[in-house]
Design a protein around this motif. Sequence first.
Motif, PDB file in Angstrom:
ATOM      1  N   TYR A 100       0.776  -1.635  -0.180  1.00  0.00           N
ATOM      2  CA  TYR A 100      -0.131   0.290  -0.206  1.00  0.00           C
ATOM      3  C   TYR A 100       0.503   1.481   0.379  1.00  0.00           C
ATOM      4  CZ  TYR A 100      -3.138   4.013   1.380  1.00  0.00           C
ATOM      5  OH  TYR A 100      -3.979   4.810   1.583  1.00  0.00           O
ATOM      6  N   ILE A 101       2.261   1.574   0.930  1.00  0.00           N
ATOM      7  CA  ILE A 101       2.888   2.716   0.835  1.00  0.00           C
ATOM      8  C   ILE A 101       3.524   2.583  -0.257  1.00  0.00           C
ATOM      9  CG2 ILE A 101       4.524   3.357   2.556  1.00  0.00           C
ATOM     10  CD1 ILE A 101       3.569   1.775   4.880  1.00  0.00           C
ATOM     11  N   GLY A 102       3.650   1.526  -1.225  1.00  0.00           N
ATOM     12  CA  GLY A 102       4.352   1.456  -2.048  1.00  0.00           C
ATOM     13  C   GLY A 102       3.856   2.648  -3.412  1.00  0.00           C
ATOM     14  N   GLU A 103       2.074   1.729  -3.716  1.00  0.00           N
ATOM     15  CA  GLU A 103       1.596   2.499  -5.007  1.00  0.00           C
ATOM     16  C   GLU A 103       1.174   3.441  -4.112  1.00  0.00           C
ATOM     17  OE1 GLU A 103      -0.255   0.078  -7.296  1.00  0.00           O
ATOM     18  OE2 GLU A 103       0.296  -1.707  -6.774  1.00  0.00           O
ATOM     19  N   VAL A 104       1.040   4.020  -2.505  1.00  0.00           N
ATOM     20  CA  VAL A 104       0.333   5.649  -2.630  1.00  0.00           C
ATOM     21  C   VAL A 104       2.345   6.517  -2.979  1.00  0.00           C
ATOM     22  CG1 VAL A 104       0.167   7.525  -0.940  1.00  0.00           C
ATOM     23  CG2 VAL A 104      -1.074   5.179  -1.400  1.00  0.00           C
ATOM     24  N   LEU A 105       3.313   6.220  -2.915  1.00  0.00           N
ATOM     25  CA  LEU A 105       4.527   7.229  -2.845  1.00  0.00           C
ATOM     26  C   LEU A 105       5.489   6.898  -3.851  1.00  0.00           C
ATOM     27  CD1 LEU A 105       5.384   6.436   1.174  1.00  0.00           C
ATOM     28  CD2 LEU A 105       3.934   8.407  -0.066  1.00  0.00           C
ATOM     29  N   GLY A 106       4.958   5.948  -4.856  1.00  0.00           N
ATOM     30  CA  GLY A 106       6.076   5.672  -5.905  1.00  0.00           C
ATOM     31  C   GLY A 106       7.175   4.804  -6.020  1.00  0.00           C
ATOM     32  N   TYR A 107       6.731   3.446  -4.481  1.00  0.00           N
ATOM     33  CA  TYR A 107       7.506   2.218  -5.232  1.00  0.00           C
ATOM     34  C   TYR A 107       7.243   1.492  -5.671  1.00  0.00           C
ATOM     35  CZ  TYR A 107      10.244   5.641  -1.615  1.00  0.00           C
ATOM     36  OH  TYR A 107      10.683   6.573  -1.683  1.00  0.00           O
ATOM     37  N   ALA A 108       5.980   1.993  -6.242  1.00  0.00           N
ATOM     38  CA  ALA A 108       5.052  -0.155  -6.895  1.00  0.00           C
ATOM     39  C   ALA A 108       5.721   0.022  -8.570  1.00  0.00           C
ATOM     40  CB  ALA A 108       3.829   0.611  -7.272  1.00  0.00           C
ATOM     41  N   PRO A 109       6.048  -1.689  -8.491  1.00  0.00           N
ATOM     42  CA  PRO A 109       6.769  -2.693  -9.360  1.00  0.00           C
ATOM     43  C   PRO A 109       5.205  -1.908 -11.025  1.00  0.00           C
ATOM     44  CG  PRO A 109       6.012  -3.436  -7.719  1.00  0.00           C
ATOM     45  CD  PRO A 109       5.399  -2.586  -7.056  1.00  0.00           C
ATOM     46  N   VAL A 110       5.585  -1.854 -12.309  1.00  0.00           N
ATOM     47  CA  VAL A 110       5.204  -1.291 -12.838  1.00  0.00           C
ATOM     48  C   VAL A 110       4.393  -2.401 -13.933  1.00  0.00           C
ATOM     49  CG1 VAL A 110       5.510   0.354 -15.276  1.00  0.00           C
ATOM     50  CG2 VAL A 110       6.702   0.772 -13.356  1.00  0.00           C
ATOM     51  N   THR A 111       4.648  -3.033 -13.932  1.00  0.00           N
ATOM     52  CA  THR A 111       4.128  -4.113 -14.845  1.00  0.00           C
ATOM     53  C   THR A 111       3.724  -5.246 -14.305  1.00  0.00           C
ATOM     54  OG1 THR A 111       6.633  -5.849 -15.083  1.00  0.00           O
ATOM     55  CG2 THR A 111       5.246  -3.304 -16.931  1.00  0.00           C
ATOM     56  N   PRO A 112       3.277  -6.030 -14.670  1.00  0.00           N
ATOM     57  CA  PRO A 112       2.986  -7.479 -13.892  1.00  0.00           C
ATOM     58  C   PRO A 112       3.735  -8.328 -13.403  1.00  0.00           C
ATOM     59  CG  PRO A 112       0.986  -7.000 -15.461  1.00  0.00           C
ATOM     60  CD  PRO A 112       1.796  -5.599 -15.270  1.00  0.00           C
ATOM     61  N   ALA A 113       4.920  -8.756 -14.314  1.00  0.00           N
ATOM     62  CA  ALA A 113       5.956  -9.840 -13.956  1.00  0.00           C
ATOM     63  C   ALA A 113       6.696  -8.562 -13.020  1.00  0.00           C
ATOM     64  CB  ALA A 113       6.854  -9.312 -15.283  1.00  0.00           C
ATOM     65  N   GLU A 114       6.387  -8.033 -13.314  1.00  0.00           N
ATOM     66  CA  GLU A 114       7.687  -6.913 -12.343  1.00  0.00           C
ATOM     67  C   GLU A 114       7.356  -7.138 -10.968  1.00  0.00           C
ATOM     68  OE1 GLU A 114       9.301  -2.766 -11.160  1.00  0.00           O
ATOM     69  OE2 GLU A 114       8.475  -2.709 -13.024  1.00  0.00           O
ATOM     70  N   ARG A 115       5.616  -6.809 -10.758  1.00  0.00           N
ATOM     71  CA  ARG A 115       5.035  -6.604  -9.425  1.00  0.00           C
ATOM     72  C   ARG A 115       5.142  -8.619  -8.747  1.00  0.00           C
ATOM     73  NH1 ARG A 115       1.528  -5.308 -11.771  1.00  0.00           N
ATOM     74  NH2 ARG A 115       0.876  -3.290 -10.531  1.00  0.00           N
ATOM     75  N   GLY A 116       4.829  -9.293  -9.833  1.00  0.00           N
ATOM     76  CA  GLY A 116       5.049 -10.833  -9.077  1.00  0.00           C
ATOM     77  C   GLY A 116       6.407 -11.231  -8.452  1.00  0.00           C
ATOM     78  N   ARG A 117       7.435 -10.220  -9.514  1.00  0.00           N
ATOM     79  CA  ARG A 117       9.406 -10.937  -9.206  1.00  0.00           C
ATOM     80  C   ARG A 117       8.938 -10.152  -7.269  1.00  0.00           C
ATOM     81  NH1 ARG A 117      10.462 -10.499 -14.914  1.00  0.00           N
ATOM     82  NH2 ARG A 117      10.425  -8.035 -14.282  1.00  0.00           N
ATOM     83  N   ALA A 118       8.348  -8.626  -7.366  1.00  0.00           N
ATOM     84  CA  ALA A 118       8.711  -7.982  -5.699  1.00  0.00           C
ATOM     85  C   ALA A 118       8.074  -8.561  -5.169  1.00  0.00           C
ATOM     86  CB  ALA A 118       7.806  -6.477  -6.414  1.00  0.00           C
ATOM     87  N   GLU A 119       6.690  -9.234  -5.281  1.00  0.00           N
ATOM     88  CA  GLU A 119       5.396 -10.022  -3.998  1.00  0.00           C
ATOM     89  C   GLU A 119       6.975 -11.263  -3.862  1.00  0.00           C
ATOM     90  OE1 GLU A 119       3.025  -9.071  -3.123  1.00  0.00           O
ATOM     91  OE2 GLU A 119       2.200  -7.458  -3.942  1.00  0.00           O
ATOM     92  N   SER A 120       7.348 -12.116  -4.478  1.00  0.00           N
ATOM     93  CA  SER A 120       7.803 -13.170  -4.204  1.00  0.00           C
ATOM     94  C   SER A 120       9.045 -12.473  -3.545  1.00  0.00           C
ATOM     95  CB  SER A 120       8.393 -13.999  -5.610  1.00  0.00           C
ATOM     96  OG  SER A 120       9.435 -14.583  -5.753  1.00  0.00           O
ATOM     97  N   VAL A 121       9.881 -11.874  -4.072  1.00  0.00           N
ATOM     98  CA  VAL A 121      11.120 -11.550  -2.996  1.00  0.00           C
ATOM     99  C   VAL A 121      10.656 -10.919  -2.063  1.00  0.00           C
ATOM    100  CG1 VAL A 121      12.847  -9.930  -2.580  1.00  0.00           C
ATOM    101  CG2 VAL A 121      12.880 -10.739  -5.064  1.00  0.00           C
ATOM    102  N   MET A 122       9.428  -9.795  -1.362  1.00  0.00           N
ATOM    103  CA  MET A 122       9.587  -9.325  -0.455  1.00  0.00           C
ATOM    104  C   MET A 122       8.733 -10.448   0.273  1.00  0.00           C
ATOM    105  SD  MET A 122       6.598  -6.456   0.356  1.00  0.00           S
ATOM    106  CE  MET A 122       5.157  -7.823  -0.385  1.00  0.00           C
ATOM    107  N   ALA A 123       7.533 -11.663  -0.167  1.00  0.00           N
ATOM    108  CA  ALA A 123       7.444 -12.969   0.540  1.00  0.00           C
ATOM    109  C   ALA A 123       8.490 -13.427   1.040  1.00  0.00           C
ATOM    110  CB  ALA A 123       5.752 -13.766  -0.236  1.00  0.00           C
ATOM    111  N   ASN A 124       9.762 -13.743   0.349  1.00  0.00           N
ATOM    112  CA  ASN A 124      10.590 -14.494   0.573  1.00  0.00           C
ATOM    113  C   ASN A 124      11.556 -14.215   1.560  1.00  0.00           C
ATOM    114  OD1 ASN A 124      10.800 -17.092  -0.306  1.00  0.00           O
ATOM    115  ND2 ASN A 124      11.463 -15.965  -2.571  1.00  0.00           N
ATOM    116  N   ALA A 125      11.755 -12.420   1.568  1.00  0.00           N
ATOM    117  CA  ALA A 125      12.561 -12.329   3.072  1.00  0.00           C
ATOM    118  C   ALA A 125      11.722 -12.261   4.195  1.00  0.00           C
ATOM    119  CB  ALA A 125      12.410 -10.328   2.628  1.00  0.00           C
ATOM    120  N   ALA A 130      11.648 -14.350   9.739  1.00  0.00           N
ATOM    121  CA  ALA A 130      11.040 -14.956  10.686  1.00  0.00           C
ATOM    122  C   ALA A 130      11.075 -16.563  11.096  1.00  0.00           C
ATOM    123  CB  ALA A 130       9.098 -15.526   9.899  1.00  0.00           C
ATOM    124  N   GLU A 131      12.001 -17.304  10.286  1.00  0.00           N
ATOM    125  CA  GLU A 131      12.732 -18.279  10.681  1.00  0.00           C
ATOM    126  C   GLU A 131      13.838 -18.210  10.923  1.00  0.00           C
ATOM    127  OE1 GLU A 131      14.962 -22.439   8.310  1.00  0.00           O
ATOM    128  OE2 GLU A 131      13.503 -20.931   6.676  1.00  0.00           O
TER     129      GLU A 131
END
Length: 257
Positions: A100-125, A130-131
């Motif tokens: 949400y913050i990324g969408e509002v402040l200009g840190y959002a991925p531009v394409t669906p492919a970039e968004r998928g990678r960003a979500e993947s990296v974030m979830a893994n991080a 947590a581990e």
Amino acid sequence: MSEASNLPPEWTIIYHGPVSFKGRGEFLRLILEDKGVPYVNSAKNLYGPIGITDCFRGDAKAVASLDITPFPVFFPPAIWHRPPNGEEVFINQVSACMVYIGEVLGYAPVTPAERGRAESVMANAIDYIAEGRRSFHPVKDSMSYNDQKEEGNRASKEFATKRMLLWLSHFDKVVNKFGGPKTPVAGGASVTYADFCLFHVLDATVNQFNTEFYEMAWDKADIPSLKKYYEWMKSRGNLQMYFKSDRCPPYAGDSMM
């Protein structure tokens, strides 16, 4: 940057307070600090049967009996956004807040492919930190590290020599995928919320495990690209100012928090 004003702040990070350690609220602070927008940290009315987070209400009956927030949240951190001209947003979960913050402040991925990678990296991080945290709480997750220190030291040392290196090697490969270690991790032209998530867990790794007790695990790890990426993100101007300010809380010293 934090703000002090009699007016309701536009951005509020809801997290345990007073702010004496980074914790999971640090993910949110980093992206807000990088943008240079004012925000406040708040733990007001966080706990108890009439608190704003359902997980601290005590029982299911207390949860069901009260609905006092713009949107129900279960546990902190949460972001409370009150834009001057727009819909009020009150949500929790690190990943949801970062998107949400990324969408509002200009840190959002531009394409669906970039968004998928960003979500993947974030979830893994988030899974990685947590581990790492669980390795300090091997007896019982809700028990403090100090109450299981012997077991936690043993388990966290094992984590630092095995699973941690597996994760770091994976991230080293990830940051090399698009143009090398000094480029946005999701492959776009600009950094996204995924970069701040990955940076924070690397920073937590350095501060937690690059000590004599853990035999300088970060320094010894064979992850040259990831180390360059970490330094690249760390050098961002507004982040440097934040790290030197009194707004930047210390690490707790255990649990990567």
